[in-house]
Motif scaffolding. Structure first.
Motif, mmCIF file in Angstrom:
data_model
loop_
_atom_site.group_PDB
_atom_site.id
_atom_site.type_symbol
_atom_site.label_atom_id
_atom_site.label_comp_id
_atom_site.label_asym_id
_atom_site.label_seq_id
_atom_site.Cartn_x
_atom_site.Cartn_y
_atom_site.Cartn_z
ATOM 1 N N SER A 1 0.846 -1.193 0.000
ATOM 2 C CA SER A 1 0.000 0.000 0.000
ATOM 3 C C SER A 1 0.877 1.237 0.000
ATOM 4 O O SER A 1 2.095 1.173 0.222
ATOM 5 N N ARG B 1 -4.809 10.379 0.660
ATOM 6 C CA ARG B 1 -5.430 9.186 0.084
ATOM 7 C C ARG B 1 -4.589 7.955 0.415
ATOM 8 O O ARG B 1 -3.355 8.036 0.527
ATOM 9 N N CYS C 1 -3.835 3.976 -1.015
ATOM 10 C CA CYS C 1 -3.976 3.096 -2.182
ATOM 11 C C CYS C 1 -3.458 1.717 -1.819
ATOM 12 O O CYS C 1 -2.293 1.564 -1.436
ATOM 13 N N VAL D 1 -9.742 -1.528 -10.846
ATOM 14 C CA VAL D 1 -9.739 -0.470 -9.843
ATOM 15 C C VAL D 1 -11.021 -0.619 -9.046
ATOM 16 O O VAL D 1 -12.115 -0.493 -9.609
ATOM 17 N N HIS E 1 -2.123 2.503 -13.076
ATOM 18 C CA HIS E 1 -1.760 1.328 -12.266
ATOM 19 C C HIS E 1 -1.063 0.271 -13.108
ATOM 20 O O HIS E 1 -0.072 -0.337 -12.686
ATOM 21 N N VAL F 1 -6.166 -2.498 -7.635
ATOM 22 C CA VAL F 1 -5.862 -1.412 -6.707
ATOM 23 C C VAL F 1 -7.178 -0.908 -6.127
ATOM 24 O O VAL F 1 -8.216 -0.932 -6.791
ATOM 25 N N LEU G 1 -8.742 2.430 -3.999
ATOM 26 C CA LEU G 1 -8.543 3.787 -3.486
ATOM 27 C C LEU G 1 -9.860 4.532 -3.553
ATOM 28 O O LEU G 1 -10.756 4.165 -4.325
ATOM 29 N N PRO H 1 -11.148 7.354 -7.347
ATOM 30 C CA PRO H 1 -10.151 7.345 -8.432
ATOM 31 C C PRO H 1 -10.634 8.199 -9.605
ATOM 32 O O PRO H 1 -11.827 8.377 -9.804
ATOM 33 N N THR I 1 -5.565 8.475 -12.243
ATOM 34 C CA THR I 1 -4.916 8.994 -11.036
ATOM 35 C C THR I 1 -3.413 8.765 -11.121
ATOM 36 O O THR I 1 -2.935 7.636 -11.016
ATOM 37 N N VAL J 1 -0.933 6.797 -8.526
ATOM 38 C CA VAL J 1 -1.031 5.342 -8.382
ATOM 39 C C VAL J 1 0.129 4.643 -9.094
ATOM 40 O O VAL J 1 0.590 3.582 -8.664
#
Length: 703
Positions: free
Chosen positions: A278, A301, A303, A323, A334, A379, A381, A384, A396, A399
């Protein structure tokens, strides 16, 4: 047609103000108005139900495709809020279905990470539906509300059931969320049934059961424990439910490691490796204060990164990225971070061990690392940023660095592990990557230097190749012949204008078990790849193939069948496009030659049979007709036993021969068959042989 009994009041304008934009420009919200757009609407509703399960409030989702074109989604989540939203004075249900950018995913309390993030999902689906009914189970009651093209009101349904054609009465003085029944104590959930508006969607737009099936299976892997039920009542031709209602349940308790196992269809070089990690990042976003004013604020944030991956012996790459469990088929930041970390780590490890791996000074490329890779990247979060409402690309930027850092750290630790099992797998993997690099460089050099020989050029082909004269690829045929004895006969039997011959010595390497390096070092495999002339693996180019047909011509015995299987394994594994294009064939030489005696001066008749059953039927027919034949009947043990005329007539002459085209209708089933017959796992193969032993014809064994 009489107009609907209602007044068009100012209140209607306030409700439809935002949704009118959706109806005028649907492509901005759902991408298109064909089947793809129709499916996207369905994903928006399903994603809301999945988010409830992801947050821990639901365990099942049922999706039903109705015969009248409607679709129903039923979940056991908390249910859409039914109380009054203070700013608008409307019920939570009406707010969710009539207001753009409204929902539980904009604040910080309802969902930490979710798939439906733009807040336009339910309202857009409502705007593009000729009718939408929603029922919510909460607090022991069932609440219901209906909409026509985004406008709340009441439908008066006939006895045959609900439909978009039913009489609609819009609310005039005030909308009302009605109590339409009771719910069992403790039961919560939401049922949504809607009909896509045919004023918006093209006439041929349909819900795809196959896409639903794939999405349901995928989601059940990504949300362990979630039960998703699909039911198709449409009886649509070409679907599993064409003969009646069809129901399927998807439920997996494993995670993405199990997903990788499902996706991988080749023999493993490594086990499934799982990487977790993370990171934190700051993001500057506009935030609404209590007065509704926007203020630029820097927020923190989190992730979370979860990756499962494994390498197989093949060269195909399968990478799925998500995501908050929403698929991003076009990647994004990502996936860029993941690819960057893999390439950087492998380059570093291979450079450090270049001497041991015999890597030389060449640098590995992304394709070398990704050959044979199957990976699932997820991922999670809050909020996004996607590029467009269709959520196919993550935007994003922070990431990328987080994913790259996590994967680089975990992969380096795995490749440098002192654990005996990890060490052995890492060695095999590094050898595979280096072999892929050498194969790529070799293919490039080969492509640059190779030319189809003509009458004025010397051939750079293997000396044992007996080539044909024609330069027309469509007409040319390459016969791969078992052994020199068969080659001698085939050489006399062929048409030198368009038929080329390549002899091989017995059983070639089993490439299902061997590495890419071993395959390239094997003289027989290398000769076949060189003669076909289109490269191998990832570098294979169908247009560069030197022959229109490749015919595998082996003896009609068990050994011949084994050699043919080994050859097919080579073509399937390293020259798959040639098989997919239907350009690989198996010759069908006869097993018996029966000479039927004719009376008088008439020449005897020769009949060839291709199986024991065919022979027995022929003999029974001859006996019934009172005709005689010469004994003993000639039984061909190999192609070398034939005369050139016989081989030409039965196996090589296009007007008389029989060829079996090798096709791969189901690539995954074919992959499993090759792995069973030719792979490293012995136990399943032994079971297969034992189970089929009773079907073996002992006469076909040369012993």
């Amino acid at each position: 047609m009489a107009p609907t009994k209602s007044e068009y009041t100012a209140r209607h304008l306030s409700v439809l103000e935002g949704l009118e934009a959706v109806r005028k420009r649907p492509g901005m919200y759902i991408g298109s108005t064909d089947s793809r757009g129709l499916m996207h609407c369905l994903w928006e509703i399903i994603d809301n139900s999945v988010d409830e399960a992801l947050a821990g409030y639901g365990q099942s989702i049922k999706i039903t495709l109705h015969p009248d074109g409607a679709v129903e989604i039923h979940d056991d989540g908390r249910g859409i809020p039914v109380d009054v939203e203070p700013k608008t004075g409307l019920s939570g249900v009406e707010v969710v279905f009539t207001k753009l950018h409204a929902g539980g995913k904009f604040g910080g309390g309802s969902y930490t990470a979710s798939g439906g993030l733009h807040g336009v999902g339910a309202s857009v689906v409502n705007a593009l539906s000729s009718r939408l009914d929603v029922q919510v189970d909460r607090g022991g009651k069932t609440y219901g509300m209906s909409f026509r093209r985004g406008e709340p009101g009441k439908f008066i349904d006939p006895a045959k059931g609900p439909g978009p054609e039913s009489t609609f009465e819009p609310f005039v003085t005030g909308s009302k969320l009605e109590v339409v029944g009771t719910a069992k104590r403790g039961v919560t959930g939401t049922r949504i049934r809607y009909w896509g508006d045919r004023q918006i969607f093209t006439p041929d737009a349909k819900f795809s059961y196959e896409e639903l099936q794939n999405r349901a299976r995928q989601t059940s892997f990504l949300v362990p424990g979630l039960k998703i039920t699909l039911r198709d009542e449409r009886k649509m031709p070409g679907t599993p439910g064409e003969n009646g209602p069809f129901e399927e349940v998807f439920h997996h308790d494993g995670g993405i490691a199990e997903f990788v196992d499902y996706l991988a269809n080749d023999s493993a070089v490594t086990d499934v490796w799982r990487f977790h990690g993370s990171g934190k990042f700051k993001e500057t976003v506009p935030v609404l204060d209590e007065n509704g004013h926007s203020k630029i604020t820097e927020v923190d944030r989190d992730c979370e990164v979860d990756v499962a991956l494994r390498w197989g012996i093949g060269y195909d790459t399968t990478v799925r990225s998500f995501v908050n469990i929403i698929a991003t088929p076009k990647g994004g930041t990502h996936q860029s971070g993941f690819e960057q970390a893999l390439l950087k780590t492998f380059r570093k490890v291979i450079e450090a061990n270049a001497r041991k791996l015999k890597a030389g000074n060449d640098k590995i490329e992304k394709d070398d690392v990704f050959a044979g890779l199957t990976a699932v990247l997820t991922v999670r979060l809050a909020e996004p940023q996607f590029e467009g409402q269709t959520k196919e690309i993550l935007g994003t930027s922070a990431v990328r660095a987080i994913v790259s850092r996590v994967v680089e750290k975990e992969l380096a630790a795995k490749l440098g592990s002192s654990n005996r099992g990890d060490k052995a797998q890492s060695a095999l993997l590094l050898e595979k990557v280096v072999s892929e690099m050498k194969s790529r460089i070799s293919a490039r050099v080969h492509k640059e230097t190779q030319r189809r020989k003509n009458a004025l050029e010397t051939s750079t082909m293997p000396a044992k190749l007996i080539d044909c004269r024609t330069n027309e690829v469509e007409r040319s045929e390459l016969f791969i012949v078992e052994g020199d004895s068969a080659l001698g006969t085939a050489r006399l039997a062929r048409s030198s204008d368009h038929q080329a011959l390549l002899p091989i010595r017995g059983k070639i390497l089993n490439v299902q078990k061997a590495s890419v390096g071993d395959m390239l070092n094997n003289a027989e495999c290398a000769a076949i790849i060189q003669v076909v002339g289109a490269g191998s693996g990832r570098s294979f180019q169908l247009d560069a193939a030197r022959y229109g047909k490749v015919v595998l011509m082996t003896d009609a015995d068990v050994d011949g069948a084994h050699i043919r299987t080994l050859l097919l394994t080579l073509f399937f594994r390293y020259m798959r496009p040639l098989v997919d294009a239907g350009r690989v064939y198996a010759a069908v030489p006869p097993l018996h030659r029966v000479e039927i005696i004719n009376a008088g001066s008439k020449a005897n008749e020769v009949v060839y049979t291709y199986s024991e059953n065919e022979l027995h039927k022929l003999l029974a027919t001859l006996e019934q007709d009172g005709r005689k034949y010469k004994e003993p009947i000639q039984r061909y043990k190999g192609l070398g036993e034939m005369d050139a005329d016989q081989l030409a007539e039965t196996t090589m002459e296009p007007r008389h021969r029989t060829l079996r085209r090798v096709r791969v209708e189901d690539a995954e089933a074919a992959e499993r068959s090759f792995d069973l017959l030719m792979g490293s796992d012995v136990a399943p193969r032994k079971e297969f042989i034992v189970a089929g032993a009773s079907m073996l014809d002992r006469e076909r064994i040369d012993a």
